[in-house]
Design an enzyme around this catalytic site. Structure first.
Site, mmCIF file in Angstrom:
data_model
loop_
_atom_site.group_PDB
_atom_site.id
_atom_site.type_symbol
_atom_site.label_atom_id
_atom_site.label_comp_id
_atom_site.label_asym_id
_atom_site.label_seq_id
_atom_site.Cartn_x
_atom_site.Cartn_y
_atom_site.Cartn_z
ATOM 1 N N SER A 95 4.884 -54.661 21.208
ATOM 2 C CA SER A 95 4.370 -53.842 20.473
ATOM 3 C C SER A 95 5.142 -52.811 19.835
ATOM 4 C CB SER A 95 3.024 -53.438 21.408
ATOM 5 O OG SER A 95 2.522 -52.528 20.632
ATOM 6 N N ASP A 217 -5.178 -60.576 16.730
ATOM 7 C CA ASP A 217 -4.781 -59.492 17.070
ATOM 8 C C ASP A 217 -5.460 -58.404 16.564
ATOM 9 O OD1 ASP A 217 -3.234 -57.202 18.185
ATOM 10 O OD2 ASP A 217 -1.482 -57.979 18.001
ATOM 11 N N HIS A 246 -3.469 -58.647 21.872
ATOM 12 C CA HIS A 246 -2.391 -57.982 21.430
ATOM 13 C C HIS A 246 -1.526 -57.882 22.750
ATOM 14 C CE1 HIS A 246 -0.170 -54.756 19.561
ATOM 15 N NE2 HIS A 246 -0.004 -53.975 20.519
#
Length: 270
Positions: A95, A217, A246
């Site tokens: 991320s 996601d 995610h």
């Protein structure tokens, strides 16, 4: 142990010629890599650390000014690598940490052999010719919800982000690490991440990048992975997995771990 290592709860595991750095995303800490680490430590030197602001770090160390931009975190990465005298590493970033690693590599490309990006986005807001997944109004509502009742927000956000119900172990794990963050720090970090626009920096990233993305996601649409691929300054490759969520390394380790190991071990040209 140096000051930087202590502040970021740095752990050194395994041994081998290659150094692999595992960097977590928002709302988690280094425990998010628990399924991957056992597969790496026999043949590699593995570095784990916590981003400043994670629930496992000392909140007194969190500098609200320093961390209003992702550059603050990128300087932390470089400081950790320098303190550990790392010559070069494979940087695995989840991320926001994928983008943090990319920023760090612009000023110190020598430190990075390649960057493996999981669920990465250079911008979450939609723009005229760019689909990031969010409108400003949605982000404002998200920040407001965090501010008004953080615990309730965590309970609602965790299953959406992970892509599962509250009973799943992965959702419970993400809920735990999310709730461990101090609410005012969590809000500040979320605002920094979701309001960031790093698209203009991508062309300066010359280190090879492996972009790994879930098919579905909540935070990062699949088209963002392709945008990264088209705009990064060096070689890159995209792999879209049939996973949902995610945090696929937590929610779908059976699918994700083999993919990650393949990208860690092999170069783009292979």
């Amino acid at each position: 142990m140096g000051i930087v290592e202590e502040a970021h709860n740095v752990k050194l595991l395994g041994s081998g010629e290659q150094t692999i750095v595992l960097a977590h995303g928002f709302g988690t800490d280094q425990s998010v890599w628990k399924h991957l680490v056992p597969h790496l430590v026999d043949d590699n030197r593995v570095i784990l650390y916590d981003n400043m602001g994670a629930g496992t770090t000392n909140p007194d160390y969190f500098d609200f000014d320093r961390y209003t931009t992702l550059e603050g975190y990128a300087y932390d990465v470089i400081a950790i690598l320098e303190e550990l005298q790392v010559q070069s590493c494979v940087f695995v970033g989840h991320s926001v940490s994928a983008i943090i690693g990319a920023i760090a590599s612009i000023s110190r490309p020598d430190l990075f052999t390649k960057i493996v990006m999981i669920s990465a986005s250079p911008r979450y807001l939609n723009d005229a010719d760019y689909y990031g997944g969010f409108e400003q109004e949605e982000l404002d509502q998200l920040f407001q919800a965090m501010q008004s009742n953080y615990k309730a927000w965590c309970s609602g956000f965790a299953p959406l982000a992970v892509g599962g119900d509250m009973e799943s172990v992965a959702v419970q794990e993400f809920s735990r690490t999310l709730f461990n963050m101090r609410p005012d720090i969590a809000l500040s970090v979320a605002q920094t991440i979701f309001q960031s626009d790093l698209r203009h920096l991508l062309c300066h990233v010359v280190v090879p990048c492996h972009i790994i993305q879930s098919m579905k996601d909540l935070a990062v649409p699949v088209v963002v992975a392709e945008f990264l691929h088209q705009n990064l300054g060096g070689e890159s490759i995209v792999e879209v997995m049939s996973t949902d969520g995610h945090l696929p390394q937590l929610s779908s380790p059976d699918v994700v771990i083999p993919v990650l190991l393949r990208h860690i071990r092999y170069n783009i040209s292979v």
